[in-house]
Write an enzyme that holds these catalytic residues in place. Structure first.
Site, PDB file in Angstrom:
ATOM      1  N   ALA A   1       2.216 -12.138 -35.589  1.00 35.49           N
ATOM      2  CA  ALA A   1       2.705 -12.659 -34.308  1.00 35.49           C
ATOM      3  C   ALA A   1       1.617 -12.800 -33.248  1.00 35.49           C
ATOM      4  O   ALA A   1       1.389 -13.894 -32.708  1.00 35.49           O
ATOM      5  CB  ALA A   1       3.839 -11.768 -33.793  1.00 35.49           C
TER       6      ALA A   1
ATOM      7  N   ARG B   1      -5.354 -25.406 -29.347  1.00 36.82           N
ATOM      8  CA  ARG B   1      -4.900 -26.476 -28.452  1.00 36.82           C
ATOM      9  C   ARG B   1      -5.829 -26.661 -27.245  1.00 36.82           C
ATOM     10  O   ARG B   1      -6.047 -27.779 -26.787  1.00 36.82           O
ATOM     11  CB  ARG B   1      -3.488 -26.166 -27.950  1.00 36.82           C
ATOM     12  CG  ARG B   1      -2.414 -26.156 -29.036  1.00 36.82           C
ATOM     13  CD  ARG B   1      -1.038 -25.912 -28.431  1.00 36.82           C
ATOM     14  NE  ARG B   1      -0.020 -25.733 -29.460  1.00 36.82           N
ATOM     15  CZ  ARG B   1       0.669 -24.620 -29.649  1.00 36.82           C
ATOM     16  NH1 ARG B   1       0.478 -23.570 -28.866  1.00 36.82           N
ATOM     17  NH2 ARG B   1       1.568 -24.542 -30.603  1.00 36.82           N
TER      18      ARG B   1
ATOM     19  N   SER C   1       2.516 -14.964 -40.124  1.00 35.30           N
ATOM     20  CA  SER C   1       3.617 -15.266 -39.191  1.00 35.30           C
ATOM     21  C   SER C   1       4.998 -15.074 -39.809  1.00 35.30           C
ATOM     22  O   SER C   1       5.753 -16.027 -40.006  1.00 35.30           O
ATOM     23  CB  SER C   1       3.488 -16.706 -38.669  1.00 35.30           C
ATOM     24  OG  SER C   1       2.356 -16.837 -37.852  1.00 35.30           O
TER      25      SER C   1
ATOM     26  N   CYS D   1      11.257  -7.929 -38.353  1.00 32.92           N
ATOM     27  CA  CYS D   1      12.570  -7.406 -37.987  1.00 32.92           C
ATOM     28  C   CYS D   1      13.674  -7.891 -38.921  1.00 32.92           C
ATOM     29  O   CYS D   1      14.768  -7.318 -38.938  1.00 32.92           O
ATOM     30  CB  CYS D   1      12.906  -7.785 -36.541  1.00 32.92           C
ATOM     31  SG  CYS D   1      11.789  -7.058 -35.322  1.00 32.92           S
TER      32      CYS D   1
ATOM     33  N   ASN E   1       4.215 -11.358 -29.431  1.00 35.72           N
ATOM     34  CA  ASN E   1       4.131 -12.795 -29.202  1.00 35.72           C
ATOM     35  C   ASN E   1       3.617 -13.122 -27.807  1.00 35.72           C
ATOM     36  O   ASN E   1       2.776 -14.009 -27.634  1.00 35.72           O
ATOM     37  CB  ASN E   1       5.504 -13.440 -29.425  1.00 35.72           C
ATOM     38  CG  ASN E   1       5.802 -13.689 -30.887  1.00 35.72           C
ATOM     39  OD1 ASN E   1       5.299 -14.635 -31.477  1.00 35.72           O
ATOM     40  ND2 ASN E   1       6.607 -12.831 -31.496  1.00 35.72           N
TER      41      ASN E   1
ATOM     42  N   ARG F   1      27.958   0.601  -8.607  1.00 34.72           N
ATOM     43  CA  ARG F   1      28.802   1.057  -7.494  1.00 34.72           C
ATOM     44  C   ARG F   1      28.996   2.564  -7.511  1.00 34.72           C
ATOM     45  O   ARG F   1      29.147   3.200  -6.451  1.00 34.72           O
ATOM     46  CB  ARG F   1      30.164   0.372  -7.551  1.00 34.72           C
ATOM     47  CG  ARG F   1      30.127  -1.117  -7.257  1.00 34.72           C
ATOM     48  CD  ARG F   1      31.456  -1.776  -7.578  1.00 34.72           C
ATOM     49  NE  ARG F   1      32.561  -1.204  -6.800  1.00 34.72           N
ATOM     50  CZ  ARG F   1      33.822  -1.539  -6.950  1.00 34.72           C
ATOM     51  NH1 ARG F   1      34.168  -2.436  -7.866  1.00 34.72           N
ATOM     52  NH2 ARG F   1      34.763  -0.990  -6.200  1.00 34.72           N
TER      53      ARG F   1
END
Length: 443
Positions: A10, A21, A38, A42, A304, A441
């Site tokens: 990840a 990029r 990758s 989980c 990530n 509350r």
């Protein structure tokens, strides 16, 4: 610019894609010890239980994508053994042919993740004893679950241990959990973990608590029992899930500063104390916004985010990781269990003057046929009135409430401010006063 990334999951690949990029001049080499890039760790328990049919479904992008589409030198079976920080070189072994390799770098990202803890129990090398961290681990377990493997022992009652136990039980196995602690789900407060225990027992999972595993027994090379300091338990298979530790041993001698957990200490830009060396993911620290200090909470969501931020900064831009509040959610049979912020024990450890309440509520309007009970524990800082922790357990509505609380804690909201939140309501979705606001509350 030569960039080397240690680890192809990840954090590592999130960083690699940002670099590919944003820096067309970057030569990116990824060194992965295994063969899979990758993948969704989980999801492994759900593959074991058959809910996910094929292990390939857990792979987000194959290694061929990174090589062919992104122009990344994505290597497999390349285990890093040391880093020369002064000479800016990474050394290791090609596990396919046993040959040593050296790669030069201008920038280095340590994204080596964390490995399963496996104490030196006597008999640990017997067949039928497994760890669960990678897809090959899960595939070995599935392959080993023959018809005569009926009695399975899971060592560890944390997230992975509970999820594995659930999936094995659904698959028709007799499951036992052995844990050194006095209760399973120990990251939760006692009122929550007691309900987890009740759910486990309702589904015929045997709980062996406050016992320390000492060894494994076996005949003909295969495990047939687990021995603790108080007894022995017959087992056709054993899965060890007692936690993870950062894979950072190869950094010895580099001068890179480590957290007491063994994770690499990083600043908000994922930089270490050594120029040109970054770290991200399960091998790195995460800044905890409530504790106001570095912590070690290895989760895929953090990996990530941190990997993306590391890649952006390594590419020459500037972006800071804003920290975590400790949010998680899991399924256990018919229940969802969630946590965000601090547990009561963590609040005590941090020396916080706090108030906490536990209360029963409802996920939706009481008169709707799908309504189900929802139990919540909520905690605030008495000095600031800020919400600092919440846990919830129930058949439905847990994830929504945990995410509302996580957002409130992230932004430092007081319980009074939470009362004023404009939360959506209709009988099939909520109560007129959301359960989170009911607690705010009352605190």
């Amino acid at each position: 610019m030569n960039v080397v990334i240690i680890g192809g999951d990840a954090a590592g690949m999130s960083a690699a894609m940002q670099l590919s990029r944003k820096r067309k001049d970057a030569s990116i080499t990824v060194l992965e010890k295994g063969a899979v890039y990758s993948y969704a760790q989980c999801g492994l328990p759900y593959f074991i239980g058959g809910e996910v049919a094929k292990s390939d479904e857990l792979i987000a992008r194959p290694v061929s994508f990174f090589r062919e589409k992104a122009g990344i030198d994505a290597r497999i079976y390349h285990e890093v053994t040391s880093v020369d920080a002064s000479g800016q070189q990474v050394h290791g072994t090609n596990l396919e042919n046993g040959e040593a390799f050296t790669v030069d770098y201008d920038m280095l990202l340590v994204a080596s993740g964390a490995g399963s803890i496996f104490p030196p129990f006597e008999g640990k090398d017997l067949e039928g004893i497994h760890l669960l961290k990678t897809i090959p681990d899960a595939e070995k377990i599935v392959e080993d679950m023959k018809e005569d493997v009926l009695n399975v022992t899971v060592i560890g009652g944390g997230y992975i241990g509970l999820e594995v136990a659930e999936n094995l039980a659904k698959d028709g196995r007799k499951v036992r959990i052995i844990d050194l602690m006095e209760r399973v789900g120990n990251v939760y407060d006692a009122e929550i973990s007691e309900k987890i225990q009740e759910e486990a027992e309702r589904h015929n999972i045997e709980l062996v608590l406050k016992e320390k595993v000492q060894s494994f027994t076996g005949e003909n090379g295969r495990v047939d029992g687990v021995v603790t300091d108080q007894g022995s338990y017959p087992s056709d298979m054993v899965i060890v899930a007692i936690g993870v530790k950062p894979n950072t041993g190869f950094l010895d001698g580099t001068g890179v500063h480590l957290h007491p957990s063994g994770a690499v200490l990083v600043n908000p830009y994922m930089e270490t104390n050594i120029a040109g060396i970054y770290a991200a993911g399960d091998c790195a620290t995460q800044f905890h916004r409530v504790k106001q200090k570095d912590d070690f909470v290895p989760l895929g969501t953090h990996a990530n985010k941190q990997g993306r931020i590391a890649g952006i900064n390594m590419a020459g831009e500037t972006k800071a990781f804003q920290g975590i509040v400790g949010s998680s959610v899991m399924q256990f049979f018919d229940l969802a269990i969630g946590k965000t912020g601090l547990s009561e024990q963590e609040a005590k450890d941090e020396g916080i003057d706090y108030s906490v309440i536990g209360y029963d509520s409802a996920a939706i309007a009481h008169y709707m046929p799908e309504n189900a009970p929802l139990f919540i524990r909520m905690m605030k800082d008495n000095k600031t009135d800020k919400l600092i922790g919440m846990q919830a357990i129930g058949k439905r509505g847990v994830d929504k409430r945990i995410d509302v609380a996580a957002t409130a804690i992230y932004h430092g909201m007081t319980t009074e401010e939470m009362e004023n939140l404009d939360i959506s309501y209709a009988p099939p979705f909520n109560t007129a006063w959301d359960p989170v606001q009911q607690g705010a509350r009352r605190l």
